[in-house]
Design an enzyme around this catalytic site. Sequence first.
Site, PDB file in Angstrom:
ATOM      1  N   TRP A 111       0.816  -1.220   0.000  1.00 39.62           N
ATOM      2  CA  TRP A 111       0.000   0.000   0.000  1.00 39.62           C
ATOM      3  C   TRP A 111       0.848   1.267   0.000  1.00 39.62           C
ATOM      4  CZ3 TRP A 111      -4.361  -0.458  -2.096  1.00 39.62           C
ATOM      5  CH2 TRP A 111      -5.113  -1.625  -1.943  1.00 39.62           C
ATOM      6  N   ASP A 199      -0.924   6.500   6.741  1.00 43.04           N
ATOM      7  CA  ASP A 199      -2.078   5.692   6.344  1.00 43.04           C
ATOM      8  C   ASP A 199      -2.356   4.690   7.462  1.00 43.04           C
ATOM      9  OD1 ASP A 199      -3.861   3.884   5.292  1.00 43.04           O
ATOM     10  OD2 ASP A 199      -2.693   3.394   3.501  1.00 43.04           O
ATOM     11  N   LYS A 224     -12.233  -1.615   7.670  1.00 41.51           N
ATOM     12  CA  LYS A 224     -11.552  -2.688   8.398  1.00 41.51           C
ATOM     13  C   LYS A 224     -12.063  -2.742   9.843  1.00 41.51           C
ATOM     14  CE  LYS A 224      -8.430  -2.100   4.901  1.00 41.51           C
ATOM     15  NZ  LYS A 224      -8.727  -3.125   3.946  1.00 41.51           N
TER      16      LYS A 224
HETATM   17  N1  PMP Z   1      -4.194   1.560   2.520  1.00 41.62           N
HETATM   18  C1  PMP Z   1      -4.309   0.401   3.184  1.00 41.62           C
HETATM   19  C2  PMP Z   1      -3.413   0.133   4.345  1.00 41.62           C
HETATM   20  C3  PMP Z   1      -5.272  -0.534   2.790  1.00 41.62           C
HETATM   21  O1  PMP Z   1      -5.401  -1.695   3.437  1.00 41.62           O
HETATM   22  C4  PMP Z   1      -6.111  -0.245   1.689  1.00 41.62           C
HETATM   23  C5  PMP Z   1      -7.195  -1.186   1.219  1.00 41.62           C
HETATM   24  N2  PMP Z   1      -7.207  -2.432   1.647  1.00 41.62           N
HETATM   25  C6  PMP Z   1      -5.921   0.958   1.011  1.00 41.62           C
HETATM   26  C7  PMP Z   1      -4.976   1.850   1.470  1.00 41.62           C
HETATM   27  C8  PMP Z   1      -6.742   1.312  -0.175  1.00 41.62           C
HETATM   28  O2  PMP Z   1      -8.020   1.580   0.269  1.00 41.62           O
HETATM   29  P1  PMP Z   1      -9.280   1.688  -0.681  1.00 41.62           P
HETATM   30  O3  PMP Z   1      -9.515   0.337  -1.260  1.00 41.62           O
HETATM   31  O4  PMP Z   1     -10.337   2.121   0.286  1.00 41.62           O
HETATM   32  O5  PMP Z   1      -8.985   2.707  -1.692  1.00 41.62           O
END
Ligand code: PMP
Length: 394
Positions: A111, A199, A224
């Site tokens: 991520w 994040d 989550k």
């Molecule tokens: N950052 C993290 C740590 C994630 O786990 C996720 C999605 N699983 C995201 C960003 C991206 O999020 P989204 O799918 O809501 O755009």
Amino acid sequence: MTRPINFGAGPSALPESVLKEAANGLLDFEGTGIGIAEISHRSKQFTAFVKKTETLIRTQLNVPSTHEILFTQGGGTGQFSAVVYNFLARHRLLHPDDGEPVLDYVVTGSWSKKASEEARRLVGGSRVHIAGDGRREGKTFTRIPGHSEYSFSPNAALIYYCENETVDGVQFSHDPSAPASFPFDRLPTTAALLPLVADYSSSFMSRPIPRLADHALIFAGAQKNIGPAGLTILIVRQDCLVDVDAAAALGAPPVPISMAYNVIADAASLYNTPSVLALYISGLVLDRSLNLGGVQYYEQLNRRKADKVYAALRDGEARAIFRPKVEHGSRSWMNVVFDVLGDGAEARFIAGAEQLNMKALKGHRSVGGIRVSLYNAITEEQTDRLVAYIRQFT
Ligand code: PMP
């Protein structure tokens, strides 16, 4: 009917009591006779609900008055772009002569890598500096770098990290003396208010946030620990709520209006229609969390859950059946990732778990293996059932 135990990484399990309450809210939101998916986001009942939800976060995370709590949409991915725009605007106003600032990214998993790639797309690769990288010899993400391995730029427009890597199961330690803690001691000291962005999508509200007040922005998708997908939570320090149009007049890239933090803040998170249902369910989850004892309660609970699963894996490692993918000290409490050793053993592990009504244990498609997500709604009793299964698996 007994509901399956959902170990999915997101969207993920929510407390059953909240789902039942929300089902009533779909028909009648707080005695209005109108369902939550039907009521105006500007009704006094809903605006009061938004305020209350904000307070629930502020109280439980002890968010200081220097920071605003905002609600928006677009998920974590939306923030990958939004942070670049907003922090370039802020930097331009602070340093009008620094036309092409660098953006610092700490990359510890899929991520944060994706976030850095979005920055590259928006500003060009030469301006994205990788200030830390968890990969050994450029291979997979299995650890948080040691403090001496970081190299931060002196005047970056933003400094970015992801606290918990959902796919790779790599997480910063929240013990400041641990080698895998975030290297606050290595950050540049030139700016009083650092543009530190985190994040927290997959660890938000699972335990207290270390050095929260030192962050410029903390963001989290709700899907989550908090609620349904569709809601993104921002904790923003006030100096980051800059006039993005004034910055654009000085040459910063214009900020899309729905992403501009100052616009969202000025409208108290209601500049445009928010994700009403997701916000509602998240508010119910946060209310329940407060009643249970807040993040301190979840910290204890989540520590016990993770300890039990990792202990069972350690025994399985000794039996040459399991192999955790992440190095000691960098292992996530929220997403436990491991391989099941032997031909066909992984498929057998998943099928056996399914028979016991334990679902969504398959690792992310990009890395394979098994992933157990232990978000707040997973109870200790449910964890114990998985642990018993891991211990008897041969
Ligand atoms: N950052 C993290 C740590 C994630 O786990 C996720 C999605 N699983 C995201 C960003 C991206 O999020 P989204 O799918 O809501 O755009």
